[in-house]
Design a protein around this motif. Structure first.
Motif, PDB file in Angstrom:
ATOM      1  N   SER A  21       0.839  -1.186   0.000  1.00 14.97           N
ATOM      2  CA  SER A  21       0.000   0.000   0.000  1.00 14.97           C
ATOM      3  C   SER A  21       0.877   1.238   0.000  1.00 14.97           C
ATOM      4  CB  SER A  21      -0.900   0.001   1.234  1.00 14.97           C
ATOM      5  OG  SER A  21      -1.756  -1.124   1.213  1.00 14.97           O
ATOM      6  N   THR A  22       0.516   2.207  -0.782  1.00 17.78           N
ATOM      7  CA  THR A  22       1.288   3.435  -0.908  1.00 17.78           C
ATOM      8  C   THR A  22       0.475   4.600  -0.378  1.00 17.78           C
ATOM      9  OG1 THR A  22       0.454   3.752  -3.157  1.00 17.78           O
ATOM     10  CG2 THR A  22       2.536   2.576  -2.921  1.00 17.78           C
ATOM     11  N   GLU A  23       1.153   5.707  -0.101  1.00 19.27           N
ATOM     12  CA  GLU A  23       0.477   6.899   0.404  1.00 19.27           C
ATOM     13  C   GLU A  23      -0.281   7.590  -0.724  1.00 19.27           C
ATOM     14  OE1 GLU A  23       0.050   8.352   3.444  1.00 19.27           O
ATOM     15  OE2 GLU A  23       0.779   6.416   4.148  1.00 19.27           O
ATOM     16  N   PRO A  24      -1.452   8.131  -0.431  1.00 20.21           N
ATOM     17  CA  PRO A  24      -2.196   8.846  -1.468  1.00 20.21           C
ATOM     18  C   PRO A  24      -1.467  10.110  -1.897  1.00 20.21           C
ATOM     19  CG  PRO A  24      -3.228   9.137   0.672  1.00 20.21           C
ATOM     20  CD  PRO A  24      -2.160   8.104   0.844  1.00 20.21           C
ATOM     21  N   PRO A  25      -1.766  10.645  -3.059  1.00 17.20           N
ATOM     22  CA  PRO A  25      -1.061  11.833  -3.537  1.00 17.20           C
ATOM     23  C   PRO A  25      -1.408  13.053  -2.699  1.00 17.20           C
ATOM     24  CG  PRO A  25      -2.929  11.336  -4.951  1.00 17.20           C
ATOM     25  CD  PRO A  25      -2.793  10.184  -4.003  1.00 17.20           C
ATOM     26  N   VAL A  26      -0.500  14.012  -2.675  1.00 16.95           N
ATOM     27  CA  VAL A  26      -0.754  15.270  -1.975  1.00 16.95           C
ATOM     28  C   VAL A  26      -1.693  16.099  -2.827  1.00 16.95           C
ATOM     29  CG1 VAL A  26       0.277  17.384  -1.066  1.00 16.95           C
ATOM     30  CG2 VAL A  26       1.468  15.203  -0.812  1.00 16.95           C
ATOM     31  N   ALA A  27      -2.924  16.260  -2.348  1.00 14.27           N
ATOM     32  CA  ALA A  27      -3.934  16.978  -3.124  1.00 14.27           C
ATOM     33  C   ALA A  27      -3.868  18.476  -2.904  1.00 14.27           C
ATOM     34  CB  ALA A  27      -5.333  16.462  -2.769  1.00 14.27           C
ATOM     35  N   LEU A  28      -3.322  18.894  -1.766  1.00 16.67           N
ATOM     36  CA  LEU A  28      -3.317  20.313  -1.423  1.00 16.67           C
ATOM     37  C   LEU A  28      -2.099  20.593  -0.566  1.00 16.67           C
ATOM     38  CD1 LEU A  28      -5.252  22.831  -1.721  1.00 16.67           C
ATOM     39  CD2 LEU A  28      -6.036  22.289   0.575  1.00 16.67           C
ATOM     40  N   LYS A  29      -1.339  21.597  -0.947  1.00 11.40           N
ATOM     41  CA  LYS A  29      -0.161  21.952  -0.181  1.00 11.40           C
ATOM     42  C   LYS A  29      -0.549  22.861   0.991  1.00 11.40           C
ATOM     43  CE  LYS A  29       2.833  21.788  -4.258  1.00 11.40           C
ATOM     44  NZ  LYS A  29       3.727  22.570  -5.143  1.00 11.40           N
ATOM     45  N   THR A  30       0.224  22.752   2.059  1.00  8.08           N
ATOM     46  CA  THR A  30      -0.037  23.585   3.228  1.00  8.08           C
ATOM     47  C   THR A  30       0.053  25.061   2.864  1.00  8.08           C
ATOM     48  OG1 THR A  30       0.922  21.844   4.609  1.00  8.08           O
ATOM     49  CG2 THR A  30       0.631  24.014   5.617  1.00  8.08           C
ATOM     50  N   SER A  31       0.954  25.401   1.966  1.00  5.28           N
ATOM     51  CA  SER A  31       1.136  26.801   1.580  1.00  5.28           C
ATOM     52  C   SER A  31      -0.073  27.362   0.835  1.00  5.28           C
ATOM     53  CB  SER A  31       2.384  26.937   0.695  1.00  5.28           C
ATOM     54  OG  SER A  31       2.258  26.119  -0.470  1.00  5.28           O
ATOM     55  N   GLU A  32      -0.954  26.477   0.330  1.00 12.70           N
ATOM     56  CA  GLU A  32      -2.134  26.948  -0.393  1.00 12.70           C
ATOM     57  C   GLU A  32      -3.255  27.392   0.538  1.00 12.70           C
ATOM     58  OE1 GLU A  32      -2.774  24.907  -4.524  1.00 12.70           O
ATOM     59  OE2 GLU A  32      -2.337  23.329  -3.064  1.00 12.70           O
ATOM     60  N   MET A  33      -3.170  27.052   1.811  1.00 10.66           N
ATOM     61  CA  MET A  33      -4.190  27.474   2.760  1.00 10.66           C
ATOM     62  C   MET A  33      -3.891  28.885   3.245  1.00 10.66           C
ATOM     63  SD  MET A  33      -6.382  25.055   2.935  1.00 10.66           S
ATOM     64  CE  MET A  33      -7.326  25.550   4.370  1.00 10.66           C
ATOM     65  N   PRO A  34      -4.879  29.789   3.222  1.00 10.54           N
ATOM     66  CA  PRO A  34      -4.632  31.159   3.690  1.00 10.54           C
ATOM     67  C   PRO A  34      -4.366  31.177   5.185  1.00 10.54           C
ATOM     68  CG  PRO A  34      -6.975  30.802   3.309  1.00 10.54           C
ATOM     69  CD  PRO A  34      -6.269  29.580   2.798  1.00 10.54           C
ATOM     70  N   PRO A  35      -3.593  32.147   5.659  1.00 13.59           N
ATOM     71  CA  PRO A  35      -3.296  32.207   7.108  1.00 13.59           C
ATOM     72  C   PRO A  35      -4.492  32.633   7.947  1.00 13.59           C
ATOM     73  CG  PRO A  35      -2.356  34.099   5.956  1.00 13.59           C
ATOM     74  CD  PRO A  35      -2.878  33.183   4.890  1.00 13.59           C
ATOM     75  N   ALA A  36      -5.443  33.355   7.344  1.00 13.32           N
ATOM     76  CA  ALA A  36      -6.611  33.826   8.096  1.00 13.32           C
ATOM     77  C   ALA A  36      -7.713  34.181   7.108  1.00 13.32           C
ATOM     78  CB  ALA A  36      -6.255  35.035   8.950  1.00 13.32           C
ATOM     79  N   PHE A  37      -8.935  34.299   7.616  1.00 14.26           N
ATOM     80  CA  PHE A  37     -10.053  34.781   6.801  1.00 14.26           C
ATOM     81  C   PHE A  37      -9.994  36.306   6.732  1.00 14.26           C
ATOM     82  CE2 PHE A  37     -11.638  30.691   8.434  1.00 14.26           C
ATOM     83  CZ  PHE A  37     -11.986  30.095   7.241  1.00 14.26           C
ATOM     84  N   VAL A  38     -10.290  36.845   5.560  1.00 10.53           N
ATOM     85  CA  VAL A  38     -10.152  38.291   5.367  1.00 10.53           C
ATOM     86  C   VAL A  38     -11.470  39.025   5.580  1.00 10.53           C
ATOM     87  CG1 VAL A  38      -8.236  37.999   3.772  1.00 10.53           C
ATOM     88  CG2 VAL A  38     -10.560  38.059   2.876  1.00 10.53           C
ATOM     89  N   ALA A  39     -12.608  38.324   5.561  1.00  9.23           N
ATOM     90  CA  ALA A  39     -13.897  38.975   5.774  1.00  9.23           C
ATOM     91  C   ALA A  39     -14.016  39.461   7.219  1.00  9.23           C
ATOM     92  CB  ALA A  39     -15.035  38.018   5.436  1.00  9.23           C
ATOM     93  N   PRO A  40     -14.884  40.455   7.468  1.00 16.11           N
ATOM     94  CA  PRO A  40     -15.022  40.989   8.835  1.00 16.11           C
ATOM     95  C   PRO A  40     -15.471  39.923   9.820  1.00 16.11           C
ATOM     96  CG  PRO A  40     -16.122  42.402   7.222  1.00 16.11           C
ATOM     97  CD  PRO A  40     -15.746  41.151   6.499  1.00 16.11           C
ATOM     98  N   VAL A  41     -14.866  39.942  11.001  1.00 19.09           N
ATOM     99  CA  VAL A  41     -15.202  38.998  12.058  1.00 19.09           C
ATOM    100  C   VAL A  41     -15.505  39.774  13.325  1.00 19.09           C
ATOM    101  CG1 VAL A  41     -14.389  37.073  13.463  1.00 19.09           C
ATOM    102  CG2 VAL A  41     -13.747  37.200  11.057  1.00 19.09           C
ATOM    103  N   ALA A  42     -16.632  39.468  13.966  1.00 18.68           N
ATOM    104  CA  ALA A  42     -16.990  40.151  15.210  1.00 18.68           C
ATOM    105  C   ALA A  42     -15.987  39.816  16.305  1.00 18.68           C
ATOM    106  CB  ALA A  42     -18.399  39.748  15.639  1.00 18.68           C
ATOM    107  N   SER A  43     -15.561  40.849  17.038  1.00 17.13           N
ATOM    108  CA  SER A  43     -14.518  40.648  18.051  1.00 17.13           C
ATOM    109  C   SER A  43     -15.001  39.825  19.234  1.00 17.13           C
ATOM    110  CB  SER A  43     -14.010  42.012  18.539  1.00 17.13           C
ATOM    111  OG  SER A  43     -15.085  42.768  19.078  1.00 17.13           O
ATOM    112  N   ASN A  44     -16.303  39.896  19.533  1.00 15.72           N
ATOM    113  CA  ASN A  44     -16.829  39.179  20.695  1.00 15.72           C
ATOM    114  C   ASN A  44     -17.509  37.874  20.320  1.00 15.72           C
ATOM    115  OD1 ASN A  44     -18.919  40.394  19.337  1.00 15.72           O
ATOM    116  ND2 ASN A  44     -20.135  40.823  21.180  1.00 15.72           N
TER     117      ASN A  44
END
Length: 484
Positions: A21-44
């Motif tokens: 059995s072999t490992e499945p292919p890498v479908a998504l690189k870690t670098s492709e995930m954004p560090p945070a969401f850019v839309a407004p987020v309520a502070s509370n």
């Protein structure tokens, strides 16, 4: 001879390694995930929703409807049945790792005519009884059965995640539809209030025409306004009925006789929630977990297709008794046994195995794209929902101010028209402005509440792989782009 044996062993080891059995292919690189969401987020805001997120709307009736839907919804029942089927397929795949054992018993009576010298024939007959135990086992030397089992297990996991997707969809749809019913009832009430105001003005206008203060033109205009407002009500009532019927189906009930108590959105609050890190969506959205499981199942099928090229090694054995009388059947002297081994290697199959491997590789490549697409859609869903929650809150605040101002303007214009200071046109304009603003405000309130539901849906509705007792453990579940 030793050189030949060593070469054969090296070749067998190479084939075995290739078949592992072999490992499945890498479908998504870690670098492709954004560090945070850019839309407004309520502070509370609460970070990530809870599994009973609908209780945050402060509607006991909605909580009751959600509980009933989880028990009675027919889509959920069908999804649960698909999980049972997938687990059954896993059991079938696991059975290949064990020997097959059969017990057989037989009884036979036979006869014939035996000629006698100079005196005809005589009947000759006899009995034969048998009891045997047969066993066969195919060695999983190349891991074919293990690969098939791995594929079946991941397919079962995918079915579990699909069930969670259905559950999330059902709970969101129940909340959406319930709020639709309340908003339509509120819009109907506003339309009837507007109709009452229009009829009041019509009564004043009729009195002024009778006294010769106003013309028949003003009377005709006001009668047209009354008819126009009346015409909007049947359509809203029909929409409310259809929404109520849809809610009944979600509850697993027939539409006839189904109803809800609340009459407006009054008292329903919009709870605030905020997402954590974007990468956490990979274990918090059941559709992403399902896409991962599908990809792992497809990869296991590729490994199984490779192993199918290698020879099948089988072991067989049987043992039993045969006798002409049942009384002496279980007797050491009647015992017979056989054991054997077989090796089957396909020499020519017209390219069937090669084609099957191509099919499985193509399916794996397809699911890599599907997985990436699912992740990107999830990120987009969260960003869009966050933006809607923020913008609709602003719209509701501005429209509320508009309604308050329009209500005061209509009150003053109606009073002035009664006293003969203002003309009918001013009253009609302020009335239309008020009615439009009130109706718009209800729709914005509905959209804001439903945008929160969309956000809960986008965030996985509080579900996570770690919290799900039916899902694989954290050690078993390894999101493709984040090695653990």
């Amino acid at each position: 001879m030793k050189v030949l044996l060593r070469s054969a062993l090296l070749a067998a080891c190479g084939i075995t390694v290739a078949a592992c059995s072999t490992e499945p292919p890498v479908a998504l690189k870690t670098s492709e995930m954004p560090p945070a969401f850019v839309a407004p987020v309520a502070s509370n805001a609460q970070v990530w929703p809870s599994t009973d997120w609908w209780t945050g709307f402060s509607s006991p009736e909605l909580t009751t409807l959600e509980t009933t839907a989880q028990q009675s919804n027919l889509d959920l029942a069908a999804a649960a049945a698909r999980v049972i089927q997938a687990r059954g397929n896993t059991g079938i795949a696991a059975s290949a790792l064990f020997p097959a054992v059969d017990l057989s018993a037989s009884g036979q009576r036979s006869g014939s005519k035996v000629p006698l010298s100079q005196s005809g024939t005589v009947d000759a007959s006899g009995n034969t009884f048998g009891l045997s135990l047969n066993a066969s086992y195919e060695l999983d030397f190349w891991g074919l059965a293990q690969d098939n089992l791995r594929a079946a297990r991941n397919s079962a996991r995918s079915a579990i995640y699909a069930q969670r997707v259905v559950a999330l969809t059902v709970t969101a749809d129940v909340a959406d539809t319930y709020l639709d019913v309340l908003a339509l009832r509120e819009r109907i009430a506003i339309a009837r209030q507007n109709l009452g105001a229009a009829k009041r003005i019509l009564t004043i206008t009729e009195a002024k025409v009778t006294n010769g203060v106003s013309s028949n033109l003003e009377l005709a205009q006001q009668r047209a306004i009354v008819a126009a407002v009346e015409a909007t009500i049947p359509n809203l009532e029909e929409q409310e009925r259809e929404a109520r019927y849809a809610l009944a189906v979600l509850e697993g009930r027939i539409p006839e006789g189904f109803d809800v108590t609340a009459q407006s959105l009054e008292g329903v609050v919009a709870p605030v929630v905020a997402p954590g890190m974007p990468a956490e969506l990979l274990v918090r959205r059941p559709d992403i977990a399902g896409a991962e499981a599908d990809l792992r199942a497809a990869h296991a099928n590729v490994d199984a297709a490779r192993a199918a090229f290698l020879p099948a090694i089988g072991l067989t054995g049987s043992g039993g008794y045969a006798s002409s009388a049942i009384s002496s059947l279980i007797n050491p002297s009647s015992l017979a046994w056989t054991i054997g081994a077989s090796l089957l290697q396909t020499v020519f199959d017209g390219g069937a195995k090669t084609s099957q491997l191509d099919v499985n590789k193509g399916r794996e490549t397809e699911l890599v794209a599907d997985y990436r697409h699912t992740v990107f859609n999830a990120l987009s869903d969260v960003e869009s929902s966050l933006g809607q929650v923020s913008s609709l809150a602003d719209q509701q605040r501005f429209t509320t101010a508009q309604v308050n101002a329009a209500a005061e303007a209509f009150r003053i214009s109606e009073l002035q028209y009664r006293e003969g200071v203002a003309d009918l046109l001013a009253v009609l304009q302020t009335q239309q402005t008020l009615f439009t603003a009130q109706d718009t405000l209800v729709q914005i309130k509905l959209a804001r509440l439903q945008s929160n539901i969309s956000l809960y849906r986008a965030l996985g509705g509080g579900w996570s792989v770690d919290q799900d007792k039916d899902a694989p453990t954290r050690n078993e579940f390894n999101p493709l782009p984040i090695p653990l």
